[in-house]
Design an enzyme around this catalytic site. Structure first.
Site, PDB file in Angstrom:
ATOM      1  N   HIS A   1       1.358   9.771 -25.332  1.00 40.04           N
ATOM      2  CA  HIS A   1       2.494  10.438 -25.974  1.00 40.04           C
ATOM      3  C   HIS A   1       2.312  10.372 -27.495  1.00 40.04           C
ATOM      4  O   HIS A   1       2.441   9.302 -28.095  1.00 40.04           O
ATOM      5  CB  HIS A   1       3.741   9.659 -25.550  1.00 40.04           C
ATOM      6  CG  HIS A   1       5.031  10.269 -25.960  1.00 40.04           C
ATOM      7  ND1 HIS A   1       5.504  11.434 -25.407  1.00 40.04           N
ATOM      8  CD2 HIS A   1       5.968   9.865 -26.858  1.00 40.04           C
ATOM      9  CE1 HIS A   1       6.679  11.719 -25.943  1.00 40.04           C
ATOM     10  NE2 HIS A   1       6.974  10.789 -26.833  1.00 40.04           N
TER      11      HIS A   1
ATOM     12  N   SER B   1       8.415  15.265 -28.818  1.00 42.49           N
ATOM     13  CA  SER B   1       9.250  14.361 -28.040  1.00 42.49           C
ATOM     14  C   SER B   1      10.737  14.715 -28.142  1.00 42.49           C
ATOM     15  O   SER B   1      11.088  15.860 -27.896  1.00 42.49           O
ATOM     16  CB  SER B   1       8.955  12.934 -28.505  1.00 42.49           C
ATOM     17  OG  SER B   1       9.283  12.041 -27.508  1.00 42.49           O
TER      18      SER B   1
HETATM   19  C1  GTR Z   1      11.809   8.161 -25.269  1.00 44.45           C
HETATM   20  C2  GTR Z   1      12.668   9.118 -24.511  1.00 44.45           C
HETATM   21  C3  GTR Z   1      11.972  10.430 -24.392  1.00 44.45           C
HETATM   22  C4  GTR Z   1      11.412  10.894 -25.716  1.00 44.45           C
HETATM   23  C5  GTR Z   1      10.882   9.771 -26.567  1.00 44.45           C
HETATM   24  C6  GTR Z   1      10.680  10.090 -28.047  1.00 44.45           C
HETATM   25  O1  GTR Z   1      12.291   6.886 -25.338  1.00 44.45           O
HETATM   26  O2  GTR Z   1      12.909   8.562 -23.243  1.00 44.45           O
HETATM   27  O3  GTR Z   1      12.848  11.376 -23.835  1.00 44.45           O
HETATM   28  O4  GTR Z   1      12.342  11.624 -26.402  1.00 44.45           O
HETATM   29  O5  GTR Z   1      11.704   8.680 -26.552  1.00 44.45           O
HETATM   30  O6  GTR Z   1      11.411  10.867 -28.632  1.00 44.45           O
HETATM   31  O7  GTR Z   1       9.774   9.486 -28.608  1.00 44.45           O
END
Ligand code: GTR
Length: 421
Positions: free
Chosen positions: A399, A258
């Site tokens: 995610h 991420s």
């Molecule tokens: C989210 C962000 C993403 C990603 C994510 C993370 O809120 O929008 O770009 O980086 O966090 O790091 O878990």
């Protein structure tokens, strides 16, 4: 009356345009038609034909990413001292040896301390090592009761029982599903992990905390944001690894998830000592093409996280088509070293297709350098990795970092480093 309407219109205008940045598109039919900057064409329009040309083109692209996206790292005038604070010869019942190393960054009377947690297989000297930041503290990656927890700022988090921005025992082992350390070490790899907030706490603090406070330079629109600071921190961990006789600095694999996947790509681009780079669900500002404006966009990320990138990046809020680079060129900066990009099917926010296409459009650089790019231009089925020197998979689910993701990274790295399977 007319005046009042005009007044009200201008009052709500910023709100409307802000709201526009927040509306994410998830409809493939609404992805704009776009032309990507050609990675193999110089800024002046001439073609890149040879490996030598690529070195010059690479500099052009790197400089644009520095000045327009991640920000320039100022000159470091301090020093770094490493201290081994703990060693355990028989971690996990003897499978691994463990070390905790503190890096003290000092400039005059200013100091920042960073703890590196390292697990190595017993026969470690040649073991490839996954170097990867963690989100909530080294103690969250392992169930071992004596691994130190950070004393720096951590984000509040109900799952980890954090309410006062301080780590506590409730977080111990809370992230082990993302850190299959026993499996990793059993396959002959090492793991080195650092809590990313030790380098720079992840909130918009005007760059007064974390590592930036040890630098004296004035800020401008090209100055580094937190992603560049975290990347810089990884290079300093690499400096330490070069001095550690139990480790082989030529076999360090940058892995990140991420925001830390964006970080690992930029670290891999900035520091050619990293032998391989893994980007897990890195999305916007990471592996995903910005011009697709699918899921998270440049405007949205700059609004939610104004401290991650340099101020120049904000010029492209809602104007991705004007960016002088796109993210396939970030992958190309890693060539000829292997890079693995992974998506998750339900993680539309990170735009899996945009992550895949970046791999496709970075491939010509690998091919110019005599390596295999991504072996197909067609998005693969779920859980069917494609692997050239660029590799890609998309798995079912959200995610996250899963054991499946790790298995793919280890298979890919085992092939590259010729480990026994
Ligand atoms: C989210 C962000 C993403 C990603 C994510 C993370 O809120 O929008 O770009 O980086 O966090 O790091 O878990």
């Amino acid at each position: 009356m007319q005046k009042l309407v005009t007044f009200l219109f201008f009052l709500v205008l910023p709100w409307i345009s802000n709201a526009q940045q927040f509306v994410a598109n998830y409809d493939e039919a609404k992805v704009p038609v776009f032309t990507l900057p050609d990675v193999l064409v110089f800024n002046n329009g001439t073609l890149v034909k040879t490996k030598k040309d690529w070195d010059r083109r690479r500099n052009e692209i790197y400089t644009i990413f520095e000045k327009e996206v991640f920000g320039v790292v100022p000159e470091w005038k301090g020093n770094v001292k490493s201290t081994i604070v703990s060693q355990k010869a028989d971690a996990f019942g003897g499978i691994a040896k463990r070390k905790e190393v503190r890096l003290d960054f000092m400039n005059g009377d200013r100091k920042v301390s960073v703890m590196v947690l390292i697990y190595l297989p017993q026969n470690s000297k040649n073991a490839p090592v996954f170097l990867s930041y963690n989100f909530d503290g080294n103690h969250t990656t392992t169930l071992e009761p004596d691994v130190l927890m950070p004393d720096s700022w951590v984000a509040n988090n109900k799952t980890f029982g954090i309410e006062d921005n301080r780590a506590n025992e409730k977080g111990r082992g809370a992230a082990v599903s993302r850190w299959p350390i026993i499996e990793i070490v059993s396959r002959g790899f090492g793991v080195a992990t650092v809590y990313y907030g030790d380098i720079d706490p992840d909130f918009d603090d005007g760059f007064k905390n974390g590592i930036q406070k040890l630098f004296d330079s004035k800020r401008d629109s090209t100055s580094w944001g937190s992603i560049a600071a975290w990347s810089w921190g990884l290079s300093r961990v690499m400096d330490y690894i070069e001095t550690d006789k139990d480790m082989n600095a030529e076999r360090v694999i940058m892995m990140g998830h991420s925001r830390l996947g964006k970080t690992s790509l930029w670290a891999g681009a900035s520091d050619e000592r990293f032998a391989m780079v893994v980007s897990n669900n890195s999305g916007c500002g990471g592996a995903a093409l910005s011009r697709r404006k699918f899921g998270e966009t440049v405007g949205r990320i700059n609004t939610a996280f104004p401290h991650w990138f340099c101020d120049n990046y904000k010029k492209y809020n809602l104007k991705e088509e004007l960016m002088p680079v796109d993210q396939h060129e970030l992958l190309a900066l890693i060539a000829p070293r292997p890079v693995y990009v992974a998506s998750a099917a339900e993680d539309l926010w990170a735009d899996p297709k945009g992550e895949f296409l970046s791999c496709v459009f970075a491939s010509p650089v690998y091919e110019l350098l005599g390596m295999k790019g991504l072996p197909s231009n067609v998005m693969p089925a779920l859980s069917s990795p494609l692997a050239g020197t660029i590799a890609y998979h998309i798995r079912p689910g959200k995610h996250d970092v899963t054991p499946y993701d790790w298995q793919c990274y280890m298979d890919f790295a085992a092939d590259y480093f010729k480990l026994k399977k």
